[in-house]
Design an enzyme around this catalytic site. Sequence first.
Site, PDB file in Angstrom:
ATOM      1  N   THR A 204      -0.983  12.462   2.255  1.00 22.85           N
ATOM      2  CA  THR A 204      -1.806  12.238   0.915  1.00 22.85           C
ATOM      3  C   THR A 204      -2.764  13.379   0.999  1.00 22.85           C
ATOM      4  O   THR A 204      -3.012  13.937   2.093  1.00 22.85           O
ATOM      5  CB  THR A 204      -2.716  10.943   1.178  1.00 22.85           C
ATOM      6  OG1 THR A 204      -1.849   9.815   1.553  1.00 22.85           O
ATOM      7  CG2 THR A 204      -3.327  10.558  -0.137  1.00 22.85           C
ATOM      8  N   ARG A 232       7.274   0.856  -5.524  1.00 21.08           N
ATOM      9  CA  ARG A 232       5.943   0.618  -4.711  1.00 21.08           C
ATOM     10  C   ARG A 232       4.846   1.413  -5.327  1.00 21.08           C
ATOM     11  O   ARG A 232       5.009   2.824  -5.454  1.00 21.08           O
ATOM     12  CB  ARG A 232       6.494   0.855  -3.307  1.00 21.08           C
ATOM     13  CG  ARG A 232       5.506   0.540  -2.165  1.00 21.08           C
ATOM     14  CD  ARG A 232       4.546   2.017  -1.571  1.00 21.08           C
ATOM     15  NE  ARG A 232       3.551   1.538  -0.869  1.00 21.08           N
ATOM     16  CZ  ARG A 232       2.723   2.513  -0.132  1.00 21.08           C
ATOM     17  NH1 ARG A 232       2.789   3.702  -0.693  1.00 21.08           N
ATOM     18  NH2 ARG A 232       1.910   2.572   0.614  1.00 21.08           N
ATOM     19  N   GLY A 234       1.079   2.412  -3.803  1.00 24.09           N
ATOM     20  CA  GLY A 234       0.139   2.306  -2.663  1.00 24.09           C
ATOM     21  C   GLY A 234      -1.408   2.206  -3.265  1.00 24.09           C
ATOM     22  O   GLY A 234      -1.460   1.953  -4.162  1.00 24.09           O
ATOM     23  N   ASP A 235      -2.179   2.904  -2.109  1.00 25.44           N
ATOM     24  CA  ASP A 235      -3.493   2.810  -2.562  1.00 25.44           C
ATOM     25  C   ASP A 235      -3.892   4.075  -3.328  1.00 25.44           C
ATOM     26  O   ASP A 235      -5.283   4.028  -3.985  1.00 25.44           O
ATOM     27  CB  ASP A 235      -4.437   2.645  -1.323  1.00 25.44           C
ATOM     28  CG  ASP A 235      -4.108   4.128  -0.560  1.00 25.44           C
ATOM     29  OD1 ASP A 235      -3.048   4.166  -0.256  1.00 25.44           O
ATOM     30  OD2 ASP A 235      -5.118   4.541   0.193  1.00 25.44           O
ATOM     31  N   THR A 254      -6.541   7.869   3.187  1.00 24.64           N
ATOM     32  CA  THR A 254      -5.131   8.244   3.186  1.00 24.64           C
ATOM     33  C   THR A 254      -4.868   7.206   4.685  1.00 24.64           C
ATOM     34  O   THR A 254      -5.538   7.204   5.804  1.00 24.64           O
ATOM     35  CB  THR A 254      -4.992   9.749   3.856  1.00 24.64           C
ATOM     36  OG1 THR A 254      -3.615  10.003   4.653  1.00 24.64           O
ATOM     37  CG2 THR A 254      -6.171  10.213   5.059  1.00 24.64           C
ATOM     38  N   GLY A 255      -3.654   6.730   4.439  1.00 21.74           N
ATOM     39  CA  GLY A 255      -3.142   5.494   5.481  1.00 21.74           C
ATOM     40  C   GLY A 255      -2.123   4.860   4.850  1.00 21.74           C
ATOM     41  O   GLY A 255      -1.411   5.071   3.864  1.00 21.74           O
ATOM     42  N   GLY A 257      -1.250   2.327   2.992  1.00 23.96           N
ATOM     43  CA  GLY A 257      -2.000   2.018   1.742  1.00 23.96           C
ATOM     44  C   GLY A 257      -2.131   0.484   1.473  1.00 23.96           C
ATOM     45  O   GLY A 257      -3.137   0.001   0.865  1.00 23.96           O
TER      46      GLY A 257
END
Lengths: 337, 337
Positions: A204, A232, A234-235, A254-255, A257
Amino acid sequence: MARLISHSIVLIGLVLIACEVPAGGPEVEAPGTVALVIHGGAGGMQRSTLSPERQAEYRHALETTLRAGYELLRAGSSSLDVVEATIRRMEDDPLFNAGRGAVFTAEGKNELDASIMDGASTLGGAVAGVTTVRHPISAARAVMERTEHVLLAGAGAEAFAEAEGLEIVDPKYFWTEARWESLQRAQERERAAQPGGAAAAFGTVGAVALDLDGRVAAGTSTGGMTNKRHGRIGDSPIIGAGTYASAGCGVSGTGHGEYFIRFAVAFDICSRHARGATIQEAADQVVHGVLAEAGGAGGIIALDGGGVPALVFNTEAMYRGHVLADGEPRVAIFNDE
Amino acid sequence: MARLISHSIVLIGLVLIACEVPAGGPEVEAPGTVALVIHGGAGGMQRSTLSPERQAEYRHALETTLRAGYELLRAGSSSLDVVEATIRRMEDDPLFNAGRGAVFTAEGKNELDASIMDGASTLGGAVAGVTTVRHPISAARAVMERTEHVLLAGAGAEAFAEAEGLEIVDPKYFWTEARWESLQRAQERERAAQPGGAAAAFGTVGAVALDLDGRVAAGTSTGGMTNKRHGRIGDSPIIGAGTYASAGCGVSGTGHGEYFIRFAVAFDICSRHARGATIQEAADQVVHGVLAEAGGAGGIIALDGGGVPALVFNTEAMYRGHVLADGEPRVAIFNDE
């Protein structure tokens, strides 16, 4: 005498107002301080697995990105402009999993997500699942500024970006050899029912900036997870999860999500800061507390309204850097630096 | 004697632990209390514009839905099962803007969103922009329970729902005369450059339940906004914005979704409650404070871990109701009842 009393009342008033500001709450700083903090993803990268040449490439990319953003801030650009420009630059760099260099979905496509938020207005914009927009962060900003919406997804988001005159590219533009090979390896592991391994990286990019007028903005852009299921989200395109900004706080995450969504990570950090925690304390509580306890891997970058940065992650490493008032970029990758 | 000392230490330990729980924080209630609270959307409905017959239809639908959910809870169903069953029933009812009865996008399509969250596990699931899934809330639950993801959108979400054996319908299933006419009127207003009017309704359905084991769950489902741009995602499928649940709190929202995203409304209410506010105080602070100050119209339903409900909105009306331990449903529409 009347003037003296009047001055005294004003002075007492100011003291009372000053006393009502909670410690660590939204700061009202003297204009003139600028700050920029960026990340290029967190994950299990280690010195033993990332060659010195590769490390140097990342450090160089982070440093030049910080220098460019700092120059813009010193020249009076808004934090929103600098966040957009900084992320566009990282979207163009195949080193990072955003824009060109995005990872592939399970179906061999590049689906891109981005979001941006302006702390001064608390307006936000985002796009999810776009495949033809060269700079997803600019599409996110266009959603914020030119629609009544916050989040547009898929074909609707692409049609909007094209109608707004943003640069449209063939989906092949996002294809890179390195990411294609990552997908092949991930699918081989899947066929062999092997786990993804501890070295999995959450690619990210993100930026948080404070401008000369004291305004904070934050943004995040990503190509998602390698081999992810089609559709999908994510965050990264979720305001509150991967990105948040308010008058005295900005965060980009970042991670993994799904954890960032379930615990509204970016919003929670700004909310804790607004209630009195320093930006470092707020970030530590959420990343090393809430997220780590739930098993959520990742990290965040943040700034408070006075330009104090926090760069916090619970993984082995996070590509990261910041530049403060002195103009000297500081970049790092591993958790021992 | 050693045993007595040991017991005393345990007792002192328990007292210390008890003292550390902040007032209003997650309650640990004696099992046996159940509660269910539902909404069918907030908006500008008034007695003068909603016929007595129509009012009676809504009241009847809310009441029978509450009775059915209460019976399930008393029989030992989990809060997650009851939230899903309650919302499926409202998705099947063309009175409500969710499932059958969903409003049309600007392109004359029905794009449906839903999310669900289990407070006990803090797991969540959601779908956005589906056009072929009869019960979007069940697809949201399947995402939560059968994938590693939280949010799936568009064609990917539909393919997943079909693969999981959920009921797939022709998109025409969602077509209703009343919603089609609403779209025609909205587009006529748009052509005449007239504003949407104060009577605009934010159609959404939602449910929050507390089961015999003390677990809270929450869910939300919607057909979105009439005449919305293709690809627009509102707050209903965003965990943290339109839906949230934790060990001692559950929230479902309805309103101008962009504001619910920007202020992470559902998460913020549970977060304020966890820090000591009653569920009513937390809901009031966010709906009448944060949201109203920013110009965001809408409302929420909530339960705390002890089954105390809050039904709060800043619009003229919200279709709503709740049933507590006594089993007697209470339903209401306007803000003076």
